[in-house]
Design a protein around this motif. Structure first.
Motif, PDB file in Angstrom:
ATOM      1  N   ARG A 197       0.812  -1.231   0.000  1.00  0.00           N
ATOM      2  CA  ARG A 197       0.000   0.000   0.000  1.00  0.00           C
ATOM      3  C   ARG A 197       0.836   1.268   0.000  1.00  0.00           C
ATOM      4  O   ARG A 197       0.303   2.365  -0.034  1.00  0.00           O
ATOM      5  N   THR A 198       2.161   1.119   0.089  1.00  0.00           N
ATOM      6  CA  THR A 198       3.020   2.300   0.139  1.00  0.00           C
ATOM      7  C   THR A 198       4.165   2.148  -0.854  1.00  0.00           C
ATOM      8  O   THR A 198       4.734   1.066  -0.987  1.00  0.00           O
ATOM      9  N   VAL A 199       4.476   3.235  -1.547  1.00  0.00           N
ATOM     10  CA  VAL A 199       5.643   3.254  -2.440  1.00  0.00           C
ATOM     11  C   VAL A 199       6.593   4.337  -1.943  1.00  0.00           C
ATOM     12  O   VAL A 199       6.163   5.406  -1.509  1.00  0.00           O
ATOM     13  N   ALA A 200       7.900   4.027  -1.992  1.00  0.00           N
ATOM     14  CA  ALA A 200       8.928   5.049  -1.774  1.00  0.00           C
ATOM     15  C   ALA A 200       9.523   5.329  -3.144  1.00  0.00           C
ATOM     16  O   ALA A 200       9.986   4.401  -3.817  1.00  0.00           O
ATOM     17  N   TYR A 201       9.482   6.586  -3.576  1.00  0.00           N
ATOM     18  CA  TYR A 201       9.952   6.924  -4.921  1.00  0.00           C
ATOM     19  C   TYR A 201      11.480   6.900  -4.965  1.00  0.00           C
ATOM     20  O   TYR A 201      12.122   7.583  -4.159  1.00  0.00           O
ATOM     21  N   PRO A 202      12.076   6.161  -5.922  1.00  0.00           N
ATOM     22  CA  PRO A 202      13.537   6.198  -6.048  1.00  0.00           C
ATOM     23  C   PRO A 202      14.028   7.615  -6.315  1.00  0.00           C
ATOM     24  O   PRO A 202      13.376   8.359  -7.060  1.00  0.00           O
ATOM     25  N   PHE A 203      15.133   7.984  -5.743  1.00  0.00           N
ATOM     26  CA  PHE A 203      15.723   9.322  -5.887  1.00  0.00           C
ATOM     27  C   PHE A 203      14.689  10.396  -5.574  1.00  0.00           C
ATOM     28  O   PHE A 203      14.694  11.450  -6.192  1.00  0.00           O
ATOM     29  N   GLY A 204      13.812  10.154  -4.618  1.00  0.00           N
ATOM     30  CA  GLY A 204      12.580  10.925  -4.457  1.00  0.00           C
ATOM     31  C   GLY A 204      12.637  12.433  -4.292  1.00  0.00           C
ATOM     32  O   GLY A 204      11.833  12.999  -3.561  1.00  0.00           O
ATOM     33  N   GLN A 205      13.551  13.115  -4.966  1.00  0.00           N
ATOM     34  CA  GLN A 205      13.558  14.579  -4.930  1.00  0.00           C
ATOM     35  C   GLN A 205      12.659  15.133  -6.037  1.00  0.00           C
ATOM     36  O   GLN A 205      12.042  14.374  -6.775  1.00  0.00           O
ATOM     37  N   SER A 206      12.653  16.463  -6.185  1.00  0.00           N
ATOM     38  CA  SER A 206      11.659  17.078  -7.069  1.00  0.00           C
ATOM     39  C   SER A 206      11.812  16.662  -8.535  1.00  0.00           C
ATOM     40  O   SER A 206      10.825  16.592  -9.253  1.00  0.00           O
ATOM     41  N   ASP A 207      13.047  16.334  -8.995  1.00  0.00           N
ATOM     42  CA  ASP A 207      13.161  15.932 -10.400  1.00  0.00           C
ATOM     43  C   ASP A 207      12.792  14.461 -10.609  1.00  0.00           C
ATOM     44  O   ASP A 207      12.843  13.948 -11.723  1.00  0.00           O
ATOM     45  N   ALA A 208      12.450  13.763  -9.540  1.00  0.00           N
ATOM     46  CA  ALA A 208      12.071  12.352  -9.658  1.00  0.00           C
ATOM     47  C   ALA A 208      10.591  12.113  -9.356  1.00  0.00           C
ATOM     48  O   ALA A 208      10.076  11.026  -9.560  1.00  0.00           O
ATOM     49  N   VAL A 209       9.910  13.151  -8.878  1.00  0.00           N
ATOM     50  CA  VAL A 209       8.507  13.016  -8.482  1.00  0.00           C
ATOM     51  C   VAL A 209       7.738  14.205  -9.049  1.00  0.00           C
ATOM     52  O   VAL A 209       8.015  15.349  -8.696  1.00  0.00           O
ATOM     53  N   SER A 210       6.786  13.921  -9.936  1.00  0.00           N
ATOM     54  CA  SER A 210       6.017  15.004 -10.557  1.00  0.00           C
ATOM     55  C   SER A 210       4.542  14.838 -10.199  1.00  0.00           C
ATOM     56  O   SER A 210       4.156  13.866  -9.533  1.00  0.00           O
ATOM     57  N   GLU A 211       3.733  15.757 -10.700  1.00  0.00           N
ATOM     58  CA  GLU A 211       2.284  15.633 -10.499  1.00  0.00           C
ATOM     59  C   GLU A 211       1.796  14.304 -11.094  1.00  0.00           C
ATOM     60  O   GLU A 211       0.961  13.616 -10.498  1.00  0.00           O
ATOM     61  N   ALA A 212       2.363  13.953 -12.266  1.00  0.00           N
ATOM     62  CA  ALA A 212       1.973  12.679 -12.904  1.00  0.00           C
ATOM     63  C   ALA A 212       2.341  11.495 -12.003  1.00  0.00           C
ATOM     64  O   ALA A 212       1.612  10.495 -11.953  1.00  0.00           O
ATOM     65  N   THR A 213       3.458  11.610 -11.288  1.00  0.00           N
ATOM     66  CA  THR A 213       3.882  10.526 -10.383  1.00  0.00           C
ATOM     67  C   THR A 213       2.859  10.358  -9.256  1.00  0.00           C
ATOM     68  O   THR A 213       2.466   9.240  -8.914  1.00  0.00           O
ATOM     69  N   ARG A 214       2.455  11.500  -8.690  1.00  0.00           N
ATOM     70  CA  ARG A 214       1.497  11.429  -7.573  1.00  0.00           C
ATOM     71  C   ARG A 214       0.156  10.862  -8.054  1.00  0.00           C
ATOM     72  O   ARG A 214      -0.453  10.020  -7.388  1.00  0.00           O
ATOM     73  N   GLU A 215      -0.270  11.282  -9.238  1.00  0.00           N
ATOM     74  CA  GLU A 215      -1.546  10.762  -9.774  1.00  0.00           C
ATOM     75  C   GLU A 215      -1.430   9.266 -10.042  1.00  0.00           C
ATOM     76  O   GLU A 215      -2.328   8.488  -9.724  1.00  0.00           O
ATOM     77  N   ALA A 216      -0.311   8.867 -10.656  1.00  0.00           N
ATOM     78  CA  ALA A 216      -0.124   7.448 -11.000  1.00  0.00           C
ATOM     79  C   ALA A 216      -0.077   6.599  -9.723  1.00  0.00           C
ATOM     80  O   ALA A 216      -0.573   5.472  -9.704  1.00  0.00           O
ATOM     81  N   THR A 217       0.496   7.136  -8.668  1.00  0.00           N
ATOM     82  CA  THR A 217       0.608   6.396  -7.404  1.00  0.00           C
ATOM     83  C   THR A 217      -0.784   6.022  -6.874  1.00  0.00           C
ATOM     84  O   THR A 217      -1.037   4.866  -6.519  1.00  0.00           O
ATOM     85  N   LEU A 218      -1.668   7.006  -6.853  1.00  0.00           N
ATOM     86  CA  LEU A 218      -3.010   6.752  -6.333  1.00  0.00           C
ATOM     87  C   LEU A 218      -3.794   5.868  -7.300  1.00  0.00           C
ATOM     88  O   LEU A 218      -4.488   4.941  -6.884  1.00  0.00           O
ATOM     89  N   ALA A 219      -3.608   6.117  -8.621  1.00  0.00           N
ATOM     90  CA  ALA A 219      -4.322   5.314  -9.621  1.00  0.00           C
ATOM     91  C   ALA A 219      -3.843   3.861  -9.596  1.00  0.00           C
ATOM     92  O   ALA A 219      -4.596   2.943  -9.919  1.00  0.00           O
ATOM     93  N   ALA A 220      -2.582   3.640  -9.217  1.00  0.00           N
ATOM     94  CA  ALA A 220      -2.039   2.271  -9.191  1.00  0.00           C
ATOM     95  C   ALA A 220      -2.430   1.537  -7.912  1.00  0.00           C
ATOM     96  O   ALA A 220      -2.031   0.388  -7.712  1.00  0.00           O
ATOM     97  N   GLY A 221      -3.173   2.194  -7.041  1.00  0.00           N
ATOM     98  CA  GLY A 221      -3.713   1.494  -5.871  1.00  0.00           C
ATOM     99  C   GLY A 221      -2.927   1.665  -4.588  1.00  0.00           C
ATOM    100  O   GLY A 221      -3.150   0.934  -3.619  1.00  0.00           O
ATOM    101  N   TYR A 222      -1.997   2.612  -4.557  1.00  0.00           N
ATOM    102  CA  TYR A 222      -1.276   2.852  -3.306  1.00  0.00           C
ATOM    103  C   TYR A 222      -2.058   3.843  -2.441  1.00  0.00           C
ATOM    104  O   TYR A 222      -2.706   4.758  -2.961  1.00  0.00           O
ATOM    105  N   ALA A 223      -1.928   3.662  -1.130  1.00  0.00           N
ATOM    106  CA  ALA A 223      -2.529   4.634  -0.214  1.00  0.00           C
ATOM    107  C   ALA A 223      -1.544   5.763   0.084  1.00  0.00           C
ATOM    108  O   ALA A 223      -1.952   6.882   0.399  1.00  0.00           O
ATOM    109  N   HIS A 224      -0.234   5.455   0.009  1.00  0.00           N
ATOM    110  CA  HIS A 224       0.787   6.431   0.402  1.00  0.00           C
ATOM    111  C   HIS A 224       1.983   6.402  -0.546  1.00  0.00           C
ATOM    112  O   HIS A 224       2.396   5.329  -0.971  1.00  0.00           O
ATOM    113  N   GLY A 225       2.524   7.589  -0.831  1.00  0.00           N
ATOM    114  CA  GLY A 225       3.769   7.696  -1.602  1.00  0.00           C
ATOM    115  C   GLY A 225       4.742   8.555  -0.815  1.00  0.00           C
ATOM    116  O   GLY A 225       4.362   9.608  -0.295  1.00  0.00           O
TER     117      GLY A 225
END
Ligand SMILES: [Zn+2]
Length: 305
Positions: free
Chosen positions: A231-259
């Motif tokens: 239910r939780t994903v930790a984004y690799p290299f999770g700084q701003s150039d590795a996590v975008s709005e699309a990443t946050r949307e995809a996280t929830l759409a892929a069934g995770y509760a937390h990123g």
């Protein structure tokens, strides 16, 4: 005062090609964990994130502990310390590394610099030195370039870099990481597991469709193999150039509760579900030095991979 949760994150415990640890990593880690047990309330990560989201109170000074990448010494060294101290922990795993279908490019590149048969090479318009302190700095420059590439582009650029560095021997990178049996053992011993993507991709550098596919597949693969909800994903290299709005949307759409990102800070009930903050630590650097360094912006964020 509203509840807060500070999530502390680590990677390897002892030295690797990429990230040297000075002194004994495991004693440093034990010292850090003992301090946390004494001064904070260590809670299970996912339940605490759920509680924050649902407005349920957390104990004061709530902290949660996690490890990224699935280094083998997490099971060999960190888990026994956690068990001795009776602390919960979460391990963010990469199915491609567990099944040996992918390689940890940052370790392969670290090895290639350390074992290069050349004193210096030209690569993508940069002059890269390989020996001593300059070699470490140049390795950092090269990994900064590789980090912000899509997986396909990186594969090509890394192969070119390895050609030029012409390292001798073999990195032995497979031995650095857990396999599926080890992942089962983490579960058997009562620890939690989350996703760190299929191949440790820099998500925001991939198309939104590819991000969704990876996040979904890594969750399904871990759930299928380990028979636990992911239910939780930790984004690799999770700084701003590795996590975008699309990443946050995809996280929830892929069934995770937390990123969770590697953005420095703590979490409250209003922290976005797919953009949690963490404090990444080295086992051999004390809390005070790390926190002071982070706040002053002086400490490089190598550990944010
Ligand atoms: Zn990672």
């Amino acid at each position: 005062m509203p509840s807060q949760l500070t999530v502390f994150g680590w990677h390897n415990v002892e030295s690797t090609w990429c990230f040297p640890v000075t002194g004994s990593g495991v004693s440093g880690l034990e010292r850090q964990l003992r301090q946390l047990r004494r001064y904070a309330n260590v809670v299970p990560l996912e339940q605490a994130l759920d509680a924050l989201r649902e407005g349920r109170p957390l104990p004061p000074r709530a902290v949660a502990l996690c490890w990224d990448d699935g280094y083998h010494d997490n099971l060999r060294l960190a888990v026994p310390v956690l068990e001795k101290l009776g602390l919960p922990g979460t391990f963010f795993l990469v199915p491609g590394l567990l099944s040996r279908e992918s390689r940890a490019w940052w370790e392969v590149a670290g090895w290639a610099f350390a074992r290069s048969s050349r004193d210096r090479v030209e690569w993508r318009g940069m002059r890269l030195f390989t020996r001593g302190q300059a070699g470490r700095l140049c390795y950092g420059k090269a990994s900064d370039v590789l980090r912000v590439m899509s997986a396909d582009a990186r594969e090509e650029a890394l192969a070119d870099l390895l050609d030029r560095l012409a390292p001798e021997g073999h990195p032995g990178d497979e031995d650095l990481f857990l396999d599926w049996n080890d992942a089962h053992e983490l579960i058997r011993r009562g620890f939690s597991v989350g996703s760190h993507t299929m191949r440790h991709v820099t998500l925001a550098q991939e198309s939104p469709e590819a991000q969704l596919a990876d996040l979904r597949l890594s969750r399904e693969r871990l759930e299928g193999e380990l028979d636990v909800p992911i239910r939780t994903v930790a984004y690799p290299f999770g700084q701003s150039d590795a996590v975008s709005e699309a990443t946050r949307e995809a996280t929830l759409a892929a069934g995770y509760a937390h990123g969770l990102t590697t953005e420095f800070g703590w979490n409250t009930g209003t922290t976005p579900a797919a953009h949690g903050r963490r404090v990444m630590l080295d086992p051999h650097i004390g809390f005070v030095a790390t926190l002071a360094g982070r706040v002053a912006g002086r400490l490089r964020t190598d550990r944010d991979r």
